[in-house]
Design a protein around this motif. Structure first.
Motif, PDB file in Angstrom:
ATOM      1  N   THR A 128       0.867  -1.176   0.000  1.00 27.89           N
ATOM      2  CA  THR A 128       0.000   0.000   0.000  1.00 27.89           C
ATOM      3  C   THR A 128       0.901   1.222   0.000  1.00 27.89           C
ATOM      4  O   THR A 128       2.095   1.140   0.321  1.00 27.89           O
ATOM      5  N   THR A 130       1.165   5.319   1.305  1.00 29.00           N
ATOM      6  CA  THR A 130       0.660   6.436   2.107  1.00 29.00           C
ATOM      7  C   THR A 130       1.537   7.646   1.833  1.00 29.00           C
ATOM      8  O   THR A 130       2.765   7.584   2.002  1.00 29.00           O
ATOM      9  N   THR A 229      -4.031   3.577  -2.028  1.00 24.23           N
ATOM     10  CA  THR A 229      -3.292   4.799  -1.676  1.00 24.23           C
ATOM     11  C   THR A 229      -4.080   5.669  -0.719  1.00 24.23           C
ATOM     12  O   THR A 229      -5.275   5.931  -0.909  1.00 24.23           O
ATOM     13  N   LEU A 230      -3.366   6.129   0.317  1.00 22.77           N
ATOM     14  CA  LEU A 230      -3.890   7.060   1.306  1.00 22.77           C
ATOM     15  C   LEU A 230      -3.078   8.338   1.209  1.00 22.77           C
ATOM     16  O   LEU A 230      -1.845   8.304   1.246  1.00 22.77           O
ATOM     17  N   LYS A 256      -7.612   7.687  -1.241  1.00 22.44           N
ATOM     18  CA  LYS A 256      -8.394   8.299  -0.164  1.00 22.44           C
ATOM     19  C   LYS A 256      -7.642   9.507   0.361  1.00 22.44           C
ATOM     20  O   LYS A 256      -6.438   9.425   0.641  1.00 22.44           O
ATOM     21  N   ALA A 279      -5.437   5.956  10.803  1.00 18.51           N
ATOM     22  CA  ALA A 279      -5.602   5.926   9.350  1.00 18.51           C
ATOM     23  C   ALA A 279      -4.569   5.010   8.715  1.00 18.51           C
ATOM     24  O   ALA A 279      -4.887   4.217   7.811  1.00 18.51           O
ATOM     25  N   HIS A 283      -5.279   1.401   6.968  1.00 16.59           N
ATOM     26  CA  HIS A 283      -4.880   1.287   5.563  1.00 16.59           C
ATOM     27  C   HIS A 283      -3.955   0.103   5.320  1.00 16.59           C
ATOM     28  O   HIS A 283      -3.980  -0.506   4.236  1.00 16.59           O
TER      29      HIS A 283
END
Length: 287
Positions: A128, A130, A229-230, A256, A279, A283
């Protein structure tokens, strides 16, 4: 109350022809998080408690001194013999050194730009993504604030890099310039900057980061990013105004976006950890 997870001892790792100092929190085998800091930032700026709270949620958290910071290899000031591609290779090499095929990559500012490039060029290594206080780049995005632009145009004299108090004052003043509307906690910055100074044989070497060209521009390829993706971004960021975050969230599929009220261009301060840490843990709660 969240249990604080102590880090393992710092480890010097041969990577990409240099040595990087790295440190892990939590138990290996949990979802691995790789933290990539911004320019001039040793791993000290990813604070112990911040990393410990992530680790207490079952994550294996890895932070490191990028080249020219902390206990990692440094080069003569003003003569960095490396590029953004080398910094990218450092991150990949660190994953290899810790036996990680992929990790949840968290990048802040310049580290966020490296993280974007990793996700585009090496999608198999990024579980992922971030992105914190960073930008996709581009002249179409909102410019920095006039006050910060004036600071860059008329920079204050640099510190005496051999003097601990002078260097600490330099970082406190820098934090003021990049802050948003939240007050700067000078005692907190003093502790971080002092620790970074104490761990750095040549603190001035970190200024080399400003002379290094970036890796391959990837904004035209952000639509290829498959990693969930954050994007987290301060609403009062004077360097990369909030429109930079909106562009990232718009151009990366299904990203997000989480606003951080009052935060400037800075590592997330403790005032927003109750937003940022959950968060990230939510995630990264995936394979």
């Amino acid at each position: 109350m969240t249990e604080h997870v102590q880090p393992a001892d710092e480890r010097i790792v041969p990577v990409n022809g240099i040595e990087l100092c790295a440190q892990a929190f939590g138990t290996p085998g949990g979802p691995a998080i790789l933290l990539i800091g911004g320019a001039e930032a040793s791993m000290d700026w990813w604070e112990d408690e911040f990393c410990g709270r992530l680790a207490s949620a079952g994550r294996h958290v890895l932070r490191y001194d990028s080249r020219d910071t902390g206990r990692s290899t440094t080069f003569p000031v003003g003569e960095p013999p490396y590029t953004g591609e080398d910094q990218l290779a450092d991150a990949l090499g660190l994953l290899d050194a810790f036996g990680l095929g992929a990790a949840h990559v968290v990048g802040m500012s310049g580290g966020g730009m490296l993280a974007q490039t990793l996700a585009v060029l090496h999608p198999d290594r990024v579980a992922t993504l971030t992105l914190i206080s960073t930008s996709p780049g581009g002249s179409d995005l909102p410019p920095m604030s006039p006050a910060l632009a004036e600071r860059f145009q008329e920079p204050a004299p640099g510190p005496d890099w051999t003097d601990r108090e002078s260097v600490i004052a330099y970082f406190i003043e820098g934090e003021r310039g990049f802050a948003g509307t939240l007050p700067v906690d000078e005692s907190r910055i003093r502790l971080i900057a002092g620790r970074a100074f104490d761990r750095s044989p040549d603190p001035a070497a970190a200024t080399n980061h400003w002379m290094v060209g970036g890796a391959e521009p990837v904004r035209p390829r952000l639509g290829e990013i498959a990693a969930p993706t954050l994007v987290m971004h301060g609403t009062a960021d004077p360097l990369f105004p909030y429109g930079h975050a909106e562009a990232l969230a718009r151009e990366i599929p299904d990203a997000k976006l989480v606003p951080l009220p009052g935060v400037g261009h800075q590592m997330p301060p403790p005032e927003v950890w109750d937003t940022v840490i959950p968060a990230i843990t939510d995630h990264t709660a995936r394979d």
